[in-house]
Design an enzyme around this catalytic site. Structure first.
Site, mmCIF file in Angstrom:
data_model
loop_
_atom_site.group_PDB
_atom_site.id
_atom_site.type_symbol
_atom_site.label_atom_id
_atom_site.label_comp_id
_atom_site.label_asym_id
_atom_site.label_seq_id
_atom_site.Cartn_x
_atom_site.Cartn_y
_atom_site.Cartn_z
ATOM 1 N N THR A 97 26.058 -2.110 23.602
ATOM 2 C CA THR A 97 25.554 -1.681 24.907
ATOM 3 C C THR A 97 24.528 -0.555 24.783
ATOM 4 O OG1 THR A 97 27.644 -2.305 25.954
ATOM 5 C CG2 THR A 97 26.228 -0.771 27.165
ATOM 6 N N SER A 136 23.777 -9.654 30.351
ATOM 7 C CA SER A 136 24.822 -8.721 29.945
ATOM 8 C C SER A 136 24.642 -8.442 28.460
ATOM 9 C CB SER A 136 26.208 -9.331 30.194
ATOM 10 O OG SER A 136 27.211 -8.615 29.514
ATOM 11 N N THR A 137 25.086 -7.277 28.046
ATOM 12 C CA THR A 137 25.135 -7.012 26.602
ATOM 13 C C THR A 137 25.862 -8.144 25.891
ATOM 14 O OG1 THR A 137 25.110 -4.602 26.890
ATOM 15 C CG2 THR A 137 26.071 -5.443 24.843
ATOM 16 N N ASN A 138 26.859 -8.694 26.561
ATOM 17 C CA ASN A 138 27.754 -9.650 25.924
ATOM 18 C C ASN A 138 27.125 -11.002 25.626
ATOM 19 O OD1 ASN A 138 29.387 -7.508 26.439
ATOM 20 N ND2 ASN A 138 30.615 -8.518 28.014
ATOM 21 N N THR A 184 28.329 -20.540 -25.058
ATOM 22 C CA THR A 184 29.440 -20.559 -24.115
ATOM 23 C C THR A 184 30.448 -19.526 -24.583
ATOM 24 O OG1 THR A 184 30.560 -22.328 -25.358
ATOM 25 C CG2 THR A 184 29.111 -23.004 -23.547
ATOM 26 N N HIS A 185 31.047 -18.818 -23.639
ATOM 27 C CA HIS A 185 31.935 -17.690 -23.974
ATOM 28 C C HIS A 185 31.192 -16.621 -24.781
ATOM 29 C CE1 HIS A 185 35.583 -20.030 -22.814
ATOM 30 N NE2 HIS A 185 34.845 -21.047 -23.253
ATOM 31 N N SER A 315 12.786 5.104 -20.138
ATOM 32 C CA SER A 315 13.674 6.210 -20.487
ATOM 33 C C SER A 315 12.957 7.530 -20.332
ATOM 34 C CB SER A 315 14.178 6.054 -21.924
ATOM 35 O OG SER A 315 14.921 7.180 -22.328
ATOM 36 N N SER A 316 13.723 8.536 -19.919
ATOM 37 C CA SER A 316 13.168 9.880 -19.816
ATOM 38 C C SER A 316 13.214 10.611 -21.150
ATOM 39 C CB SER A 316 13.948 10.676 -18.764
ATOM 40 O OG SER A 316 15.311 10.795 -19.169
ATOM 41 N N LYS A 321 10.472 2.826 -24.719
ATOM 42 C CA LYS A 321 11.563 1.970 -24.241
ATOM 43 C C LYS A 321 11.178 1.348 -22.901
ATOM 44 C CE LYS A 321 16.635 2.145 -24.127
ATOM 45 N NZ LYS A 321 16.956 1.469 -22.869
ATOM 46 N N GLU A 328 17.710 -5.685 -13.070
ATOM 47 C CA GLU A 328 18.764 -4.731 -12.711
ATOM 48 C C GLU A 328 18.803 -4.510 -11.204
ATOM 49 O OE1 GLU A 328 18.524 -2.161 -16.900
ATOM 50 O OE2 GLU A 328 17.427 -1.509 -15.123
#
Length: 460
Positions: A97, A136-138, A184-185, A315-316, A321, A328
């Protein structure tokens, strides 16, 4: 400053803001996250208000000049104006609302300006009586979630998925002649084609696109016109059809009225269904991004079967690197999408009787999931997948050195003999070829045919 009045009393607002007294109260009540509504969600709400104003003007429910002014105000916002006026935190009053009134007040005050009147003088254009006529909001908010999700899919996730699929197919063709060791594995397995690895990923995403498109069809059924409880109280008999037709035109999508408006208001299952499809995509995004990182691991002490493009120093402290940062990031966003899916599932069961009041949470989490997943896949494609280079030497060496090549000998020398050869090869360092010939288990010509890497890795 200007003074506005609602059912609770009077408050003063800066005269330059376009929101009104109910929005002001909401900003005071909900200083929770600092996160404001997503632009796509605002667009969806404005489209509903524009369609409603056109319909109600045509049906003589509101004055023609008021209808025209609301439509003009809506068009201005859709083009980028007044975007800073939508200020209510995403964690707010149940059902939405607070945000809904924020939208109504901004449109009303801009419409008043257009008509030459002063902001806050709601006699001529009222947020509730005119902008929100028959609504209505609904029924507005669940409709806005549907439209916002469809907009986000069309503008963000669908194009990104298609680009990812296309790029993976291109890489599959480029890498089709490269044989690598299967695993595999995380242990040696029979050889595969590097190209088929990428083609498999393309098929995974293609299947996800189909599932998502199927799930999203439920979003095209709208509960708008249900008003407060799904009965359609205070709505014109022709309003529902009119507003759905206008929204279909604006969206460029064939929309329809839900077969039962009360059901459309109570159940959030269409959103759970779409969210589940997003979670499913995210899970495979994690798997594929982890595969990319493993295959690129090294450069000296890892697999290094492929090279992901370096996009920034990694890398810092360690010079030279470069990390698989795009992959990621893909995993991190995917984890967030999975978390949103859990929140959406919980919210969907949080309704009671004629309404689910947890809709503001779903509105943000679902649309945000679609948009960040789409942006992530597009970034993964543009800044990673397109520039991947194979390490042919590494792939070939691993394929030839894999103990799993012994699998191809099973039909010729038996499983137990093959297992003994694998063990002896591992202990002595001798190749499988050497041991087979040394033990006179097969002729050199027959062995060369059986241990042909190109044939072994070819799709049967």
């Amino acid at each position: 400053m200007r003074t506005e009045k609602d059912s609770m009393g009077e408050r003063q607002l800066p005269d330059d803001v376009y929101y009104g007294i109910q929005t002001l109260r909401a900003t005071e009540n909900f200083p929770i996250s600092g996160i404001k509504p997503l632009p796509t969600y605002v667009d969806a709400c404005i489209l509903i208000k524009k369609a409603a104003a056109i319909a109600h003007g045509k049906l003589n429910c509101i004055p023609q000049d008021v209808s025209g002014a609301i439509v003009q105000a809506a068009d201005e916002i859709l083009k980028g104006k007044l975007r800073d006026q939508f200020v209510v935190d995403i964690y707010q009053a149940g059902a939405g609302t607070s945000h809904h009134m924020n939208v109504n007040e901004v449109l009303a005050n801009r419409a008043l300006e257009i008509l030459g009147d002063a902001k806050g003088n709601y006699q001529r254009v009222n947020p509730n009586d005119h902008v929100n006529y028959g609504q209505s909001t609904n029924d507005v908010i669940p409709t806005a979630i549907r439209l916002g999700s469809l907009l986000a899919l069309e503008h963000t996730l669908y194009p990104a998925l298609k680009a990812t699929i296309s790029t993976l197919e291109e890489k599959a063709t480029e890498f089709q002649d490269i044989v690598k060791s299967g695993r595999t594995h995380l242990q040696d397995a029979v050889p595969v084609r590097l190209g088929e690895t990428f083609r498999a990923w393309a098929q995974i995403y293609r299947d996800h696109l189909h599932r998502l498109e199927t799930a999203a069809k439920d979003l095209q059924q709208l509960g708008i016109g249900g008003s407060a409880t799904g009965t359609g109280l205070n709505t014109h008999p022709q309003y529902r059809e009119e507003v759905v037709n206008h929204l279909s035109e604006f969206m460029g999508v064939s929309l329809s009225s839900a077969p039962h408006l009360m059901a459309a208001m109570q159940s959030l299952s269409p959103f759970v269904n779409v969210s589940g499809a997003l979670r499913n995509i995210a899970q495979d995004c994690v798997k594929i991004s982890h595969d990319l990182r493993l295959m690129d691991s090294g450069p000296k002490t890892g697999l290094k079967e492929i090279e992901l493009p370096p996009v920034q120093p990694g890398s810092s402290i360690m010079p030279g690197k470069y990390n698989p940062v795009i992959a990621e990031m893909t995993s991190m966003v995917s984890f967030q999408v999975m978390g949103y899916d859990s929140a959406i599932a919980l919210a969907a069961q949080g309704g009671q009787l004629e309404l689910n009041v947890m809709m503001p949470l779903v509105a943000y989490d679902l649309i945000h999931s679609i948009e960040i997943l789409g942006n992530t896949l597009q970034t993964l494609t543009d800044r990673c997948l397109k520039e991947i280079q194979p390490r042919r030497d590494r792939c070939q060496n691993y394929a030839e050195a894999s103990l799993a090549l012994v699998t191809a000998l099973n039909p010729h020398i038996g499983y137990l003999n093959a297992a003994a050869l694998a063990k002896e090869s591992l202990e002595t360092g001798k190749s499988l070829r050497e041991l087979v010939l040394e033990k006179n288990l097969m002729t050199e010509e027959a062995l060369a045919q059986v241990l042909n890497l190109e044939d072994m890795s070819q799709q049967q």
